[in-house]
Design a protein around this motif. Structure first.
Motif, PDB file in Angstrom:
ATOM      1  N   SER A  29     -14.204 -27.317  41.277  1.00 23.65           N
ATOM      2  CA  SER A  29     -15.156 -27.609  42.492  1.00 23.65           C
ATOM      3  C   SER A  29     -13.811 -28.225  43.141  1.00 23.65           C
ATOM      4  CB  SER A  29     -16.132 -28.150  42.840  1.00 23.65           C
ATOM      5  OG  SER A  29     -16.105 -29.788  41.916  1.00 23.65           O
ATOM      6  N   GLY A  30     -13.088 -29.211  42.556  1.00 22.93           N
ATOM      7  CA  GLY A  30     -12.121 -30.545  43.004  1.00 22.93           C
ATOM      8  C   GLY A  30     -12.563 -31.622  43.145  1.00 22.93           C
ATOM      9  N   ILE A  79     -21.085 -31.273  52.950  1.00 20.19           N
ATOM     10  CA  ILE A  79     -20.280 -30.076  52.140  1.00 20.19           C
ATOM     11  C   ILE A  79     -19.090 -30.254  49.886  1.00 20.19           C
ATOM     12  CG2 ILE A  79     -17.207 -29.827  52.731  1.00 20.19           C
ATOM     13  CD1 ILE A  79     -17.450 -30.417  55.319  1.00 20.19           C
ATOM     14  N   ILE A  80     -19.527 -31.339  50.205  1.00 18.19           N
ATOM     15  CA  ILE A  80     -18.851 -31.810  48.787  1.00 18.19           C
ATOM     16  C   ILE A  80     -19.999 -31.038  48.010  1.00 18.19           C
ATOM     17  CG2 ILE A  80     -18.638 -33.489  47.348  1.00 18.19           C
ATOM     18  CD1 ILE A  80     -17.307 -35.272  49.299  1.00 18.19           C
ATOM     19  N   CYS A  81     -21.384 -31.390  47.984  1.00 11.46           N
ATOM     20  CA  CYS A  81     -22.165 -31.008  47.492  1.00 11.46           C
ATOM     21  C   CYS A  81     -21.891 -28.928  47.911  1.00 11.46           C
ATOM     22  CB  CYS A  81     -23.906 -30.948  48.221  1.00 11.46           C
ATOM     23  SG  CYS A  81     -25.054 -30.303  47.446  1.00 11.46           S
ATOM     24  N   ASP A  82     -22.359 -29.009  48.723  1.00 16.33           N
ATOM     25  CA  ASP A  82     -21.624 -27.172  49.084  1.00 16.33           C
ATOM     26  C   ASP A  82     -20.374 -26.765  48.168  1.00 16.33           C
ATOM     27  OD1 ASP A  82     -23.789 -26.387  50.393  1.00 16.33           O
ATOM     28  OD2 ASP A  82     -22.678 -26.820  52.264  1.00 16.33           O
ATOM     29  N   LEU A 110     -22.168 -26.727  43.781  1.00 20.45           N
ATOM     30  CA  LEU A 110     -23.018 -25.947  43.674  1.00 20.45           C
ATOM     31  C   LEU A 110     -22.072 -25.182  43.477  1.00 20.45           C
ATOM     32  CD1 LEU A 110     -25.848 -26.795  46.036  1.00 20.45           C
ATOM     33  CD2 LEU A 110     -26.427 -27.166  43.427  1.00 20.45           C
ATOM     34  N   GLN A 111     -21.657 -24.443  44.383  1.00 23.40           N
ATOM     35  CA  GLN A 111     -20.862 -23.131  44.356  1.00 23.40           C
ATOM     36  C   GLN A 111     -20.121 -22.757  43.443  1.00 23.40           C
ATOM     37  OE1 GLN A 111     -20.689 -20.854  46.136  1.00 23.40           O
ATOM     38  NE2 GLN A 111     -19.352 -19.267  45.116  1.00 23.40           N
ATOM     39  N   ALA A 112     -19.572 -23.915  42.585  1.00 20.76           N
ATOM     40  CA  ALA A 112     -18.124 -24.065  41.329  1.00 20.76           C
ATOM     41  C   ALA A 112     -19.526 -24.067  40.631  1.00 20.76           C
ATOM     42  CB  ALA A 112     -17.853 -25.364  41.508  1.00 20.76           C
ATOM     43  N   ALA A 113     -20.458 -24.474  40.613  1.00 21.67           N
ATOM     44  CA  ALA A 113     -21.345 -24.462  39.758  1.00 21.67           C
ATOM     45  C   ALA A 113     -22.506 -23.250  39.397  1.00 21.67           C
ATOM     46  CB  ALA A 113     -22.513 -25.255  39.063  1.00 21.67           C
ATOM     47  N   THR A 114     -22.581 -22.613  40.164  1.00 25.74           N
ATOM     48  CA  THR A 114     -22.909 -21.352  40.256  1.00 25.74           C
ATOM     49  C   THR A 114     -21.879 -19.789  39.572  1.00 25.74           C
ATOM     50  OG1 THR A 114     -24.674 -21.595  41.993  1.00 25.74           O
ATOM     51  CG2 THR A 114     -23.780 -19.314  41.970  1.00 25.74           C
ATOM     52  N   GLU A 115     -21.061 -20.008  40.258  1.00 21.10           N
ATOM     53  CA  GLU A 115     -19.753 -18.917  39.888  1.00 21.10           C
ATOM     54  C   GLU A 115     -19.992 -19.439  37.979  1.00 21.10           C
ATOM     55  OE1 GLU A 115     -16.102 -20.622  41.821  1.00 21.10           O
ATOM     56  OE2 GLU A 115     -16.929 -19.431  43.503  1.00 21.10           O
ATOM     57  N   LYS A 137     -26.876 -33.099  34.250  1.00 27.56           N
ATOM     58  CA  LYS A 137     -26.121 -31.811  34.785  1.00 27.56           C
ATOM     59  C   LYS A 137     -27.794 -31.677  34.232  1.00 27.56           C
ATOM     60  CE  LYS A 137     -24.514 -28.195  31.364  1.00 27.56           C
ATOM     61  NZ  LYS A 137     -24.120 -27.887  30.081  1.00 27.56           N
ATOM     62  N   GLN A 138     -28.713 -31.568  34.041  1.00 22.28           N
ATOM     63  CA  GLN A 138     -29.863 -31.180  34.226  1.00 22.28           C
ATOM     64  C   GLN A 138     -30.206 -31.101  36.035  1.00 22.28           C
ATOM     65  OE1 GLN A 138     -31.616 -29.401  32.023  1.00 22.28           O
ATOM     66  NE2 GLN A 138     -32.881 -28.830  34.255  1.00 22.28           N
ATOM     67  N   GLY A 139     -29.883 -32.134  36.273  1.00 25.51           N
ATOM     68  CA  GLY A 139     -30.273 -32.435  37.892  1.00 25.51           C
ATOM     69  C   GLY A 139     -29.265 -31.025  38.763  1.00 25.51           C
ATOM     70  N   LEU A 140     -28.058 -31.453  38.357  1.00 22.76           N
ATOM     71  CA  LEU A 140     -27.191 -30.284  39.228  1.00 22.76           C
ATOM     72  C   LEU A 140     -27.449 -28.757  38.852  1.00 22.76           C
ATOM     73  CD1 LEU A 140     -24.503 -29.452  39.791  1.00 22.76           C
ATOM     74  CD2 LEU A 140     -22.963 -29.403  37.505  1.00 22.76           C
ATOM     75  N   LEU A 141     -28.029 -28.935  37.031  1.00 22.35           N
ATOM     76  CA  LEU A 141     -28.223 -27.121  36.705  1.00 22.35           C
ATOM     77  C   LEU A 141     -29.971 -26.136  37.876  1.00 22.35           C
ATOM     78  CD1 LEU A 141     -28.462 -27.616  33.203  1.00 22.35           C
ATOM     79  CD2 LEU A 141     -27.074 -25.485  34.857  1.00 22.35           C
ATOM     80  N   ASP A 142     -30.651 -27.929  37.801  1.00 18.68           N
ATOM     81  CA  ASP A 142     -31.927 -27.181  38.638  1.00 18.68           C
ATOM     82  C   ASP A 142     -31.483 -27.004  40.355  1.00 18.68           C
ATOM     83  OD1 ASP A 142     -33.484 -27.850  36.704  1.00 18.68           O
ATOM     84  OD2 ASP A 142     -34.109 -30.085  37.189  1.00 18.68           O
ATOM     85  N   ALA A 143     -30.133 -28.530  40.724  1.00 20.44           N
ATOM     86  CA  ALA A 143     -30.129 -27.822  42.022  1.00 20.44           C
ATOM     87  C   ALA A 143     -29.387 -26.510  42.327  1.00 20.44           C
ATOM     88  CB  ALA A 143     -29.113 -29.531  42.648  1.00 20.44           C
ATOM     89  N   VAL A 144     -28.953 -26.207  40.826  1.00 19.82           N
ATOM     90  CA  VAL A 144     -28.072 -24.639  41.531  1.00 19.82           C
ATOM     91  C   VAL A 144     -29.432 -23.474  41.250  1.00 19.82           C
ATOM     92  CG1 VAL A 144     -26.966 -22.791  39.606  1.00 19.82           C
ATOM     93  CG2 VAL A 144     -25.720 -25.368  40.173  1.00 19.82           C
ATOM     94  N   ALA A 145     -30.084 -23.716  40.690  1.00 20.95           N
ATOM     95  CA  ALA A 145     -30.969 -22.618  40.229  1.00 20.95           C
ATOM     96  C   ALA A 145     -31.812 -22.893  42.024  1.00 20.95           C
ATOM     97  CB  ALA A 145     -32.050 -22.398  38.958  1.00 20.95           C
TER      98      ALA A 145
END
Length: 234
Positions: free
Chosen positions: A35-36, A5-8, A11-16, A49-57
């Motif tokens: 995301s809080g 749930i936290i991961c989602d 990802l939702q916040a980063a995508t927005e 951050k790069q890991g987060l961006l890769d996960a978003v894509a």
């Protein structure tokens, strides 16, 4: 709270943020505020951050490809490839920040998980064309050419101001790429027929256990040579 749930939420916040302001808008501070979630949690899940961006894509392309896979295949694998091209370009133009994140940054010898996911989906469509005996080149050559042409075309259209995008450009590039890697039905000349037959037989090899592993490897090598561009006609 559940890690998934936290991961989602992250990802939702980063995508927005990516959609609203592009890559630069996806800062750790902004993602935390949206995301809080505290920054240590982000680093624990995505490393940086790069890991987060890769996960978003990757997440974005998973959703897109799941919807794409839900569409039933037709009896014409070349037409399915054509339809897949159009969907790919439409997705890129509708999600330019996400598409550029997945395909716009080139690192020699490395690809993003999202790009690898899209390439696997394309390879499956090309495999169906090979099994139908309608490839004039190897599966690998066909997939690489179509992938390169589609990606380059989509990035070019994204780069252009919307009012300057020629709607005829994508169909023109699509048909040129398809014509370069597929034959008609049936294949035209003797060279085309040999190549198409070699490609089709090579595509069917993994599902056969009549031959030993060594025999399959040898046959695959012969078929690959017959399917190579410039191979002499029979």
């Amino acid at each position: 709270m559940n890690r998934e749930i936290i991961c989602d939420r992250i990802l939702q916040a980063a995508t927005e943020l990516l959609t609203e302001g592009g890559r630069e808008a996806v800062s750790t501070r902004a993602v935390c505020a949206r995301s809080g979630v505290q920054s240590p949690t982000i680093y624990r899940i995505f490393q940086d951050k790069q890991g987060l961006l890769d996960a978003v894509a990757y997440h974005g392309f998973q959703s897109y490809l799941a919807a794409k896979a839900a569409l039933p295949a037709t009896d014409d694998p070349v037409e399915d490839l054509r339809r897949g091209w159009d969907q790919h370009v439409e997705f890129g133009l509708a999600n330019p920040a996400l598409y550029t994140l997945a395909f716009g940054e080139i690192h020699p010898g490395r690809t993003t998980r999202a790009a690898a996911l899209a390439a696997a989906s394309l390879a499956e469509r090309v495999r169906r064309i090979a099994e139908a005996g309608r490839l004039r080149v190897s599966e690998e050559h066909a997939a690489h050419l179509v992938h390169s042409a589609g990606r380059g075309l989509t990035l070019t259209l994204i780069e252009l101001p919307e009012e300057q995008r020629d709607p005829a450009l994508s169909p023109l590039a699509r048909e040129a790429a398809i014509a370069a890697v597929t034959t008609g039905a049936p294949a035209a000349g003797p060279g085309d027929r040999v190549t198409a037959a070699a490609v089709a037989l090579r595509a069917a090899l993994p599902g056969r256990d009549v031959l030993s592993a060594a025999e399959r490897a040898l046959l695959a090598e012969w078929l690959e040579r017959l399917a190579a561009p410039g191979a002499p006609a029979a």
